[in-house]
Design an enzyme around this catalytic site. Structure first.
Site, PDB file in Angstrom:
ATOM      1  N   LYS A  74       9.990 -17.492 -19.106  1.00  8.65           N
ATOM      2  CA  LYS A  74      10.580 -16.026 -18.977  1.00  8.65           C
ATOM      3  C   LYS A  74      11.351 -15.703 -20.100  1.00  8.65           C
ATOM      4  O   LYS A  74      11.451 -14.459 -20.635  1.00  8.65           O
ATOM      5  CB  LYS A  74      11.358 -16.005 -17.646  1.00  8.65           C
ATOM      6  CG  LYS A  74      10.711 -16.142 -16.650  1.00  8.65           C
ATOM      7  CD  LYS A  74       9.704 -14.893 -16.155  1.00  8.65           C
ATOM      8  CE  LYS A  74       8.270 -15.015 -16.679  1.00  8.65           C
ATOM      9  NZ  LYS A  74       7.279 -15.639 -15.913  1.00  8.65           N
TER      10      LYS A  74
ATOM     11  N   ARG B  49       1.144   2.076  -8.472  1.00 10.07           N
ATOM     12  CA  ARG B  49       1.087   0.718  -8.050  1.00 10.07           C
ATOM     13  C   ARG B  49      -0.209   0.143  -8.162  1.00 10.07           C
ATOM     14  O   ARG B  49      -0.467  -0.768  -7.969  1.00 10.07           O
ATOM     15  CB  ARG B  49       1.400   0.643  -6.501  1.00 10.07           C
ATOM     16  CG  ARG B  49       2.898   1.150  -6.322  1.00 10.07           C
ATOM     17  CD  ARG B  49       3.204   1.305  -4.830  1.00 10.07           C
ATOM     18  NE  ARG B  49       4.672   1.350  -4.994  1.00 10.07           N
ATOM     19  CZ  ARG B  49       5.455   0.318  -4.890  1.00 10.07           C
ATOM     20  NH1 ARG B  49       5.158  -0.877  -5.134  1.00 10.07           N
ATOM     21  NH2 ARG B  49       6.921   0.545  -5.007  1.00 10.07           N
TER      22      ARG B  49
ATOM     23  N   ASN C  10       0.707   0.022   6.103  1.00 10.07           N
ATOM     24  CA  ASN C  10       1.249  -0.651   4.957  1.00 10.07           C
ATOM     25  C   ASN C  10       2.074  -1.906   5.399  1.00 10.07           C
ATOM     26  O   ASN C  10       2.878  -1.903   6.327  1.00 10.07           O
ATOM     27  CB  ASN C  10       2.221   0.099   4.168  1.00 10.07           C
ATOM     28  CG  ASN C  10       3.091  -0.730   3.131  1.00 10.07           C
ATOM     29  OD1 ASN C  10       2.366  -1.461   2.624  1.00 10.07           O
ATOM     30  ND2 ASN C  10       4.249  -0.243   2.464  1.00 10.07           N
ATOM     31  N   GLY C  11       1.375  -3.138   4.928  1.00 10.66           N
ATOM     32  CA  GLY C  11       2.128  -4.314   5.453  1.00 10.66           C
ATOM     33  C   GLY C  11       0.860  -5.489   5.860  1.00 10.66           C
ATOM     34  O   GLY C  11      -0.248  -5.010   5.425  1.00 10.66           O
TER      35      GLY C  11
ATOM     36  N   GLU D 285       9.405 -15.302 -23.594  1.00 10.92           N
ATOM     37  CA  GLU D 285       8.446 -13.971 -23.600  1.00 10.92           C
ATOM     38  C   GLU D 285       9.235 -12.513 -23.755  1.00 10.92           C
ATOM     39  O   GLU D 285       8.791 -11.580 -24.022  1.00 10.92           O
ATOM     40  CB  GLU D 285       7.188 -14.113 -22.579  1.00 10.92           C
ATOM     41  CG  GLU D 285       7.915 -13.718 -21.077  1.00 10.92           C
ATOM     42  CD  GLU D 285       6.578 -13.695 -20.209  1.00 10.92           C
ATOM     43  OE1 GLU D 285       5.481 -13.350 -20.513  1.00 10.92           O
ATOM     44  OE2 GLU D 285       6.969 -14.296 -18.925  1.00 10.92           O
TER      45      GLU D 285
ATOM     46  N   GLU E 240       9.101 -22.694 -16.432  1.00 14.48           N
ATOM     47  CA  GLU E 240       9.021 -21.137 -16.189  1.00 14.48           C
ATOM     48  C   GLU E 240      10.193 -20.631 -16.576  1.00 14.48           C
ATOM     49  O   GLU E 240      10.252 -19.594 -16.956  1.00 14.48           O
ATOM     50  CB  GLU E 240       8.751 -21.044 -14.537  1.00 14.48           C
ATOM     51  CG  GLU E 240       8.774 -19.675 -14.248  1.00 14.48           C
ATOM     52  CD  GLU E 240       7.732 -18.894 -14.668  1.00 14.48           C
ATOM     53  OE1 GLU E 240       6.938 -19.420 -15.223  1.00 14.48           O
ATOM     54  OE2 GLU E 240       7.866 -17.685 -14.355  1.00 14.48           O
TER      55      GLU E 240
ATOM     56  N   HIS F 157      13.707 -38.899 -26.385  1.00 14.93           N
ATOM     57  CA  HIS F 157      12.637 -39.419 -27.200  1.00 14.93           C
ATOM     58  C   HIS F 157      12.280 -38.339 -28.370  1.00 14.93           C
ATOM     59  O   HIS F 157      11.429 -38.442 -28.931  1.00 14.93           O
ATOM     60  CB  HIS F 157      11.535 -39.480 -26.478  1.00 14.93           C
ATOM     61  CG  HIS F 157      11.760 -40.791 -25.315  1.00 14.93           C
ATOM     62  ND1 HIS F 157      11.852 -42.072 -25.610  1.00 14.93           N
ATOM     63  CD2 HIS F 157      11.950 -40.719 -24.025  1.00 14.93           C
ATOM     64  CE1 HIS F 157      12.075 -42.588 -24.539  1.00 14.93           C
ATOM     65  NE2 HIS F 157      12.199 -41.984 -23.633  1.00 14.93           N
TER      66      HIS F 157
ATOM     67  N   TRP G  60      -3.698  -1.471  -1.499  1.00  9.93           N
ATOM     68  CA  TRP G  60      -3.730  -2.652  -2.413  1.00  9.93           C
ATOM     69  C   TRP G  60      -4.217  -3.739  -1.273  1.00  9.93           C
ATOM     70  O   TRP G  60      -3.483  -4.054  -0.282  1.00  9.93           O
ATOM     71  CB  TRP G  60      -2.412  -2.905  -2.929  1.00  9.93           C
ATOM     72  CG  TRP G  60      -2.389  -4.108  -3.157  1.00  9.93           C
ATOM     73  CD1 TRP G  60      -1.799  -5.316  -2.790  1.00  9.93           C
ATOM     74  CD2 TRP G  60      -2.385  -4.916  -4.791  1.00  9.93           C
ATOM     75  NE1 TRP G  60      -1.958  -6.518  -3.499  1.00  9.93           N
ATOM     76  CE2 TRP G  60      -2.069  -6.297  -4.843  1.00  9.93           C
ATOM     77  CE3 TRP G  60      -2.858  -3.909  -5.963  1.00  9.93           C
ATOM     78  CZ2 TRP G  60      -2.366  -6.877  -5.829  1.00  9.93           C
ATOM     79  CZ3 TRP G  60      -2.813  -4.575  -7.065  1.00  9.93           C
ATOM     80  CH2 TRP G  60      -2.458  -5.952  -7.387  1.00  9.93           C
TER      81      TRP G  60
ATOM     82  N   CYS H 142       0.887  -1.213   0.013  1.00  6.39           N
ATOM     83  CA  CYS H 142       0.112  -0.024  -0.139  1.00  6.39           C
ATOM     84  C   CYS H 142       0.974   1.371   0.035  1.00  6.39           C
ATOM     85  O   CYS H 142       2.101   1.187   0.080  1.00  6.39           O
ATOM     86  CB  CYS H 142      -0.684   0.006   1.299  1.00  6.39           C
ATOM     87  SG  CYS H 142      -1.776  -1.437   1.543  1.00  6.39           S
TER      88      CYS H 142
ATOM     89  N   LYS I 205      -0.736  -7.776 -19.055  1.00  7.96           N
ATOM     90  CA  LYS I 205      -0.463  -8.368 -17.679  1.00  7.96           C
ATOM     91  C   LYS I 205      -1.717  -9.148 -17.460  1.00  7.96           C
ATOM     92  O   LYS I 205      -1.250 -10.356 -16.631  1.00  7.96           O
ATOM     93  CB  LYS I 205      -0.440  -7.096 -16.892  1.00  7.96           C
ATOM     94  CG  LYS I 205      -0.059  -7.505 -15.289  1.00  7.96           C
ATOM     95  CD  LYS I 205       1.160  -7.999 -15.283  1.00  7.96           C
ATOM     96  CE  LYS I 205       1.664  -8.735 -14.001  1.00  7.96           C
ATOM     97  NZ  LYS I 205       2.743  -9.644 -13.897  1.00  7.96           N
TER      98      LYS I 205
HETATM   99  O1  M6R Z   1      -2.937 -13.524 -13.730  1.00  2.00           O
HETATM  100  P1  M6R Z   1      -2.729 -14.998 -14.105  1.00  2.00           P
HETATM  101  O2  M6R Z   1      -1.672 -15.514 -13.153  1.00  2.00           O
HETATM  102  O3  M6R Z   1      -3.869 -15.820 -14.288  1.00  2.00           O
HETATM  103  O4  M6R Z   1      -1.869 -14.847 -15.434  1.00  2.00           O
HETATM  104  C1  M6R Z   1      -1.586 -15.635 -16.187  1.00  2.00           C
HETATM  105  C2  M6R Z   1      -0.760 -15.586 -17.244  1.00  2.00           C
HETATM  106  O5  M6R Z   1      -1.311 -14.868 -18.030  1.00  2.00           O
HETATM  107  C3  M6R Z   1       0.705 -15.011 -16.819  1.00  2.00           C
HETATM  108  O6  M6R Z   1       1.367 -15.981 -16.102  1.00  2.00           O
HETATM  109  C4  M6R Z   1       1.491 -14.845 -17.935  1.00  2.00           C
HETATM  110  O7  M6R Z   1       2.021 -16.227 -18.488  1.00  2.00           O
HETATM  111  C5  M6R Z   1       2.713 -13.917 -17.892  1.00  2.00           C
HETATM  112  N1  M6R Z   1       3.147 -13.195 -19.007  1.00  2.00           N
HETATM  113  C6  M6R Z   1       3.990 -14.916 -17.376  1.00  2.00           C
HETATM  114  O8  M6R Z   1       5.167 -14.157 -17.324  1.00  2.00           O
END
Ligand code: M6R
Length: 618
Positions: free
Chosen positions: A495, A40, A113-114, A498, A491, A514, A87, A15, A613
């Protein structure tokens, strides 16, 4: 650019708080401060001032500009005030849950905040003492405790300090009181708090962005500090023993944009470096909700862990954890595939734990709509209070990661895995399938995670940057892991892909023979995720297979494993943890790698192309 904080002291803000005491009218300055904190993405806000011996409080859910238009926040009178943008962590965004919070007599106002860990116990005590607690927040106990200490004859300052001594958890707190209308009391623990020193005024804030317009002279409080701030001066002292301490006044030469990123060039890097603290807050997940989720999961005949993107990768880690720690089989499933793959086979005996940072991902909500029609039990793990996921879930837990602005999920992934590990442990305790010793050992390892991530962030970045320099022109990258490390490999792939736009594939390393091995030729980079677990020997065999075909071998492995190091062209040494928690530690170098690759290629790591996002379309 010089970073403003060392890893260990990096502030973590969920927050925003700001306060002013001085010759001018507080409210317009506070509202401008709130606007600066809004980057934020907050959900509610409020201001408290004191004028003519009356405590004035205006607050509601909504954005600062909307609230200002509705409530005329910036026209509130008074030379002292505190304000807050929220938040939500406890209680949905609403007027009653918005800060500032007040006591029964409306003498004290508090912003926070916390996360307060012991608020339920404090709340019960206060209700037993006939206090009228009206919100669902953890914060509201604070003004009532101050009120209670004052009723016992203490002055505002003494009552505030005694209150802070009763709090467990993280906090940056600011309070004002009608009895001392020229004093702001503040205290901090594991949440940032700064005094802005002015000419004829002083301010406090959780974030220097809220101060910069008024002053560049700042005092950074330490954990365990409290301060009494007046227009003409301030004193800083330790909460524990009241001892006065000197904290230097620093001149901060930053633009607002630089301050928002805490001196980091991008939000993504800031969020990567926030992880020790976001993980600490993930460990503060409310125990009763974790227990409730564990009980409901235990009742299911079939359990699905459902998510998209990074959240799916967390589900994958979760399914290994549920099996190994709680002896519960579960299906990790990509949300958009759920209906086609399992829709015909779910019903009232099915429990679905949906994982979604935003709580708004359309693929997730669509799958849940279907599942609700089939009477499945829906559970949620999310970072966003008030999100659709929290509304459609029978029960949910919050991961407490704070807002994540970079499009790539970083701190939210590590916290999701940490919360899933806590759920697995609770399930295990319910079911009694592993020994008490193993459960205690796992619980102990969980608590060490934030410190280990801190170590990674102190030791790995320079080496990962060097690695990125060698990979920047790679046409392609293969990432391999085994067991728990498959989720890390997936993961890592997401990263790197993307953000750097380098095509990547990730496989369980047992599968490479395989098919994937056919892509290997001289100098093709292969990253092995190889923590010191039961698969070490197989990992070495896979490395040898790839080496024999000329691949460039990159290993993320234990910092003390010299044999593994000797086999690699590049080795990133990482601290030891429980093998089942390794995704949290081993994903961090992938986050850094993806970040450095994007920067080296001239891409914006905060806004990768074609991505949003929160993906709210099917
Ligand atoms: O808000 P969510 O966790 O449901 O979002 C899922 C994906 O859209 C999200 O993780 C996306 O793959 C990101 N770009 C990963 O870095």
């Amino acid at each position: 650019m010089k970073r403003l904080y060392k890893v260990a002291e990096l502030p973590f803000i969920m927050c925003g708080i700001v306060g002013y005491v001085g010759a001018g009218t507080a409210a317009p300055i506070l509202v401008r401060g709130l606007k600066r904190l809004e980057y934020r993405g907050y959900d509610s806000a409020g201001v408290a001032t004191i004028a003519e011996n009356v405590l004035l409080v205006e607050k509601d859910a909504g954005k600062v500009d909307e609230l200002n238009a509705k409530l005329s926040l910036d026209r509130m009178p008074g030379n002292i005030g505190i304000a807050h943008t929220r938040w939500a962590t406890h209680g949905a965004p609403s007027k009653v849950n918005a800060h500032p919070h007040t006591d029964c007599t409306r003498t004290v106002a508090v912003v926070h905040n916390g996360v307060l860990e012991n608020f339920l116990q404090l709340r019960k005590e206060l209700i037993d003492l006939n206090h009228n607690i009206v919100s669902k927040t953890d914060t509201e106990v604070v003004p009532h405790l101050i009120e209670d200490f004052m009723k016992r004859g203490m002055g505002f300052e003494e009552a505030f300090v005694n209150t802070v001594r009763r709090l467990e958890g993280s906090y940056a707190l600011a309070a004002i009181c009608l009895r001392e209308p020229d004093l702001i009391m503040v205290a901090r623990k594991e949440a940032p708090l700064i005094i802005g020193v002015g000419d004829g005024f002083n301010m406090i804030a959780s974030d220097m962005t809220a101060l910069i317009e008024m002053t560049n002279q700042m005092v950074f409080l330490h954990d365990g500090d409290a301060a009494a701030v007046r227009a003409n001066g301030y004193k800083v002292f330790r909460v524990a023993d009241g001892q006065i301490v000197e904290r230097p006044v620093k001149t901060v030469a930053l633009t607002v944009e630089m301050a928002e990123k805490q001196g980091h060039p991008h939000f993504m890097l800031k969020e990567i470096f926030e992880q020790p603290n976001s993980l600490r807050d993930a460990l503060r997940t409310q125990r009763e909700y974790v227990d409730l989720l564990a009980e409901l999961l235990d009742k299911g005949r079939v359990v699905f862990l459902l998510g998209a993107g990074t959240s799916y990768n967390a589900c994958l880690a979760g399914s290994y954890l549920f099996s190994a720690v709680a002896r519960i089989p579960s299906y990790p499933v990509i949300a958009s595939e759920f209906v086609a793959n399992y829709g015909g086979a779910v019903g009232a005996d099915t429990v679905i734990l949906a994982v979604s940072q935003s709580g708004e991902t359309a693929d997730v909500l669509n799958a849940l709509d279907f599942a609700r029609m089939r009477a499945c039990t829906i559970l949620g793990l999310t970072n966003t209070v008030g999100s659709t996921l929290t509304r459609v879930s029978r029960a949910y837990v919050l991961q407490n990661s704070g807002p994540e602005i970079g499009v790539a999920a970083t701190k939210t992934f590590t916290s999701q895995v940490l919360v899933l590990a806590q759920i697995a442990l609770r399930l295990s305790r319910l079911r009694g399938k592993i020994s008490q010793f193993e459960m205690d050992e796992f619980g102990h390892e969980l608590s060490k995670i934030p410190k280990l991530v801190e170590e990674v962030l102190l030791t790995a970045p320079a080496k990962v940057k060097e690695l990125a320099e060698t990979l920047v022109n790679s046409p392609f990258l293969l990432i391999l892991g085994r067991g728990m490390s498959v989720s890390t490999a997936y993961e890592g792939r997401l990263k790197v892909m993307e953000l750097s736009y380098i095509p990547c594939i990730a496989y369980p390393s047992g599968e490479s023979k395989h098919g994937p091995i056919s892509v290997i030729e001289e100098k093709i980079p292969v990253i092995f995720v190889a923590p010191p677990d039961e698969f070490r020997k197989q990992n070495i065999s896979s490395i040898m297979e790839m080496k024999a075909r000329g691949a460039k071998i990159i290993v993320f492995g234990d910092k003390e494993d010299e044999e593994l190091r000797s086999l690699a062209d590049h080795y990133i040494g990482l601290p030891k943890t429980h093998p089942l928690l390794s995704p949290i530690i081993y994903t961090v170098p992938f986050q850094l790698l993806a970040y450095y690759l994007a920067v080296l290629k001239g891409y914006d790591p905060d806004k990768p192309r074609n991505l949003a996002k929160s993906v709210t379309v099917l």
